[in-house]
Design a protein around this motif. Sequence first.
Motif, short mmCIF file in Angstrom:
data_model
loop_
_atom_site.label_atom_id
_atom_site.label_comp_id
_atom_site.label_asym_id
_atom_site.label_seq_id
_atom_site.Cartn_x
_atom_site.Cartn_y
_atom_site.Cartn_z
N LEU A 127 -7.04 2.67 1.13
CA LEU A 127 -7.38 1.56 1.87
C LEU A 127 -9.10 2.01 1.45
O LEU A 127 -9.50 0.77 1.83
CB LEU A 127 -7.36 1.82 3.59
CG LEU A 127 -5.79 1.13 3.65
CD1 LEU A 127 -5.85 1.40 5.27
CD2 LEU A 127 -5.68 -0.37 3.45
N LYS A 128 -10.00 2.40 1.62
CA LYS A 128 -11.08 2.69 1.85
C LYS A 128 -11.35 2.45 0.68
O LYS A 128 -12.21 1.54 0.08
CB LYS A 128 -11.35 3.89 1.63
CG LYS A 128 -10.72 4.70 2.94
CD LYS A 128 -11.67 6.81 2.74
CE LYS A 128 -11.25 7.28 3.86
NZ LYS A 128 -11.83 8.90 3.36
N THR A 147 0.56 -0.98 0.21
CA THR A 147 0.26 -0.01 -0.23
C THR A 147 0.80 1.41 -0.02
O THR A 147 0.49 2.32 -0.49
CB THR A 147 -1.03 -0.02 1.54
OG1 THR A 147 -1.77 -1.28 1.38
CG2 THR A 147 -1.67 0.90 0.69
N THR A 153 -1.67 8.99 -3.82
CA THR A 153 -3.12 8.68 -3.38
C THR A 153 -2.94 8.64 -1.77
O THR A 153 -1.14 7.36 -1.20
CB THR A 153 -3.57 7.51 -3.93
OG1 THR A 153 -4.12 7.94 -5.16
CG2 THR A 153 -5.82 7.79 -3.58
N SER A 154 -3.58 9.20 -0.63
CA SER A 154 -3.33 8.84 0.65
C SER A 154 -3.43 7.15 1.10
O SER A 154 -4.01 6.47 0.34
CB SER A 154 -3.34 9.10 1.44
OG SER A 154 -4.70 9.01 1.62
N GLU A 155 -2.55 6.37 1.75
CA GLU A 155 -3.27 4.91 2.13
C GLU A 155 -4.41 5.40 2.97
O GLU A 155 -5.12 3.72 2.32
CB GLU A 155 -1.64 4.69 2.93
CG GLU A 155 -0.10 4.41 2.52
CD GLU A 155 0.46 4.11 3.24
OE1 GLU A 155 0.62 2.66 4.15
OE2 GLU A 155 1.70 4.60 3.97
N GLU A 156 -4.58 6.23 3.60
CA GLU A 156 -5.89 6.11 4.13
C GLU A 156 -6.76 5.77 3.06
O GLU A 156 -8.25 4.92 2.90
CB GLU A 156 -6.94 7.23 5.11
CG GLU A 156 -5.82 7.24 5.80
CD GLU A 156 -4.31 7.68 6.21
OE1 GLU A 156 -4.19 8.07 4.98
OE2 GLU A 156 -3.70 7.28 7.21
N GLU A 157 -7.29 6.96 1.97
CA GLU A 157 -7.93 6.12 0.95
C GLU A 157 -7.85 5.17 -0.19
O GLU A 157 -8.55 5.01 -0.65
CB GLU A 157 -7.78 7.71 -0.56
CG GLU A 157 -7.52 9.24 0.02
CD GLU A 157 -7.22 10.08 -0.85
OE1 GLU A 157 -7.84 10.11 -1.91
OE2 GLU A 157 -6.82 10.65 -0.72
#
Length: 137
Positions: free
Chosen positions: A134-135, A119, A128-132
Amino acid sequence: MNQLKRLRRERGISQADIAEVLGIKPAAVSKYETGRVPLSEDSIEKLCQMLQVSADTLLGLSESAPESASSMSSRVMGQIYPASVTMEDYLCALLNTIARQKKQMDQTIRNLHTCGIPTATIARVTATSEEEILKLL
């Protein structure tokens, strides 16, 4: 965009040649030539290099008598944003393009994840952020 067609023909360049340089289908070149599809700044730059002309020449601004700044601005906007299209339709087309590109990026991220790419690497490569990410997964 009759200017594009005239310049292309004068130089013996086919629509397929232009399509290859712009990374589009040959049928799309016809839409540029008729003004049904606006030219992006990137396309204008590539076409100027290919046709060895200035943007003013490509957009048909250098061959006319001197104009006022506001009149010239209107003509340029008419080349980039065709008058036959309403502003609302033009903006909707742009938003639809952005939405398609977002879908493609999301699918690319999913494919990279499926291939076992970490990731953190996907985040770095796609900005792209890791949070995005993971979503999406």
